[in-house]
Design an enzyme around this catalytic site. Structure first.
Site, short mmCIF file in Angstrom:
data_model
loop_
_atom_site.label_atom_id
_atom_site.label_comp_id
_atom_site.label_asym_id
_atom_site.label_seq_id
_atom_site.Cartn_x
_atom_site.Cartn_y
_atom_site.Cartn_z
N HIS A 1 0.87 -1.18 0.00
CA HIS A 1 0.00 0.00 0.00
C HIS A 1 0.91 1.23 0.00
O HIS A 1 1.06 1.92 1.01
CB HIS A 1 -0.92 0.01 1.23
CG HIS A 1 -1.84 -1.17 1.30
ND1 HIS A 1 -1.44 -2.43 1.70
CD2 HIS A 1 -3.17 -1.28 1.02
CE1 HIS A 1 -2.46 -3.25 1.68
NE2 HIS A 1 -3.53 -2.58 1.27
N ASP B 1 -4.29 -4.11 -6.28
CA ASP B 1 -4.76 -4.25 -4.90
C ASP B 1 -3.68 -4.90 -4.05
O ASP B 1 -3.15 -5.96 -4.40
CB ASP B 1 -6.03 -5.10 -4.87
CG ASP B 1 -6.53 -5.32 -3.46
OD1 ASP B 1 -7.07 -4.38 -2.86
OD2 ASP B 1 -6.35 -6.45 -2.95
N GLY B 2 -3.34 -4.26 -2.94
CA GLY B 2 -2.26 -4.75 -2.11
C GLY B 2 -2.52 -6.11 -1.50
O GLY B 2 -1.59 -6.92 -1.37
N ASP C 1 0.87 -1.94 4.84
CA ASP C 1 0.54 -0.68 5.52
C ASP C 1 -0.77 -0.12 4.95
O ASP C 1 -0.78 0.93 4.32
CB ASP C 1 1.70 0.31 5.31
CG ASP C 1 1.46 1.65 5.97
OD1 ASP C 1 0.67 1.70 6.92
OD2 ASP C 1 2.08 2.64 5.53
#
Length: 275
Positions: free
Chosen positions: A41, A137-138, A158
């Protein structure tokens, strides 16, 4: 939580996260073999503390702004890197901090899903052969981009904690990575507003079957107000040799300069699962 980071860059939570992140990276560099860093992120990578968002809250002044006169101790190298990056007014986020210490054969992979933030991040690292920027998307990246070809490295998790269920997603994601990429060091930042969700997160990690987990926590006041960021933590899977001791020294130094003596302030490094 609505943790829009441009408003909070350089605050006490960033100080905790980034001082610990640098120490993890330096520990990975003890071995000559190359490694990879995945930031799930990533945000925009670096922040301008004169921008309207940062000026509106002024949080950096009560965070990193209190530290810049330090001349000795475990925070000195990180603060020196901040000056190199142009502080003030520039403040390097996790992506820029990691890039500053990578060796020539190390690699950095950054994921950011927000359209505008991704564009800013891509511009920041345009033309850098050691950095890959993904609009991804993390949480999905945790398994899609692991294990690393280098067979070693650091995964920084994070999330902004803007949605319900982030603690649960974090515990599940960390367990999934640990089972498919045992050698990875994982560092997951989380807010401490009150203790109930944090305890549940710790329990989920401890019961996941993942081994060798510690929690590095720092709080400015007793974490009893769910409407306020009272502290933060970084859960580390597979912490490198000597990192536990170094983390305690870092947190103690931060408390010396950032604590205001509010009731219940403190820090701790606790083991959630044995090796």
């Amino acid at each position: 939580m609505n943790y829009r980071h441009a408003f909070h860059a350089g605050n006490f939570a960033d100080c905790v996260k980034h001082a610990l992140l640098l120490r993890l990276l330096r520990r990975l560099e003890v071995k000559e073999a190359p490694f990879r860093v995945l930031d799930t992120h990533a945000g925009i990578g670096a922040y301008d503390l004169t921008a309207s968002e940062a000026e509106r809250t002024g949080e950096w002044e009560r965070g990193v702004g209190r530290l810049m006169d330090i001349q000795e101790g475990p925070l000195v190298e990180w603060l020196s890197l901040l000056r190199r990056a142009g502080f003030p007014p520039a403040y390097p986020g996790s992506p820029m901090l990691a890039r500053m210490v990578l060796r020539p054969n190390d690699r950095l992979v950054l994921c950011e899903l927000h359209e505008q933030d991704h564009a800013t991040l891509r511009t920041l690292f345009r033309g850098d052969p050691q950095v890959a920027v993904h609009k991804r998307d993390g949480w999905e990246a945790l398994t899609a981009l692991t294990p690393f070809l280098e067979k070693r490295g650091l995964i920084l998790i994070d999330p902004p904690f803007e949605q319900e269920g982030e603690f649960e997603r974090m515990a599940e994601g960390m367990a999934a990575v640990a089972h498919r990429f045992r050698a990875a060091v994982q560092a997951a930042w989380y807010p401490i507003k009150h203790r109930t969700p944090v305890r549940a997160f710790h329990t989920a990690l401890a019961e996941s079957g993942v081994r060798d987990i510690i929690a590095c926590e720092f709080w400015l006041r007793e974490p009893t107000n769910p409407q306020r960021l009272n502290g933060c933590g970084v859960a580390v899977v597979n912490p490198p040799w000597k990192f536990e001791e170094e983390a305690r020294d870092i947190l103690a130094a931060l408390m010396e300069h950032l604590g205001d003596g509010e009731p219940g302030q403190g820090f701790a490094v606790t083991r959630l699962a044995d090796e």
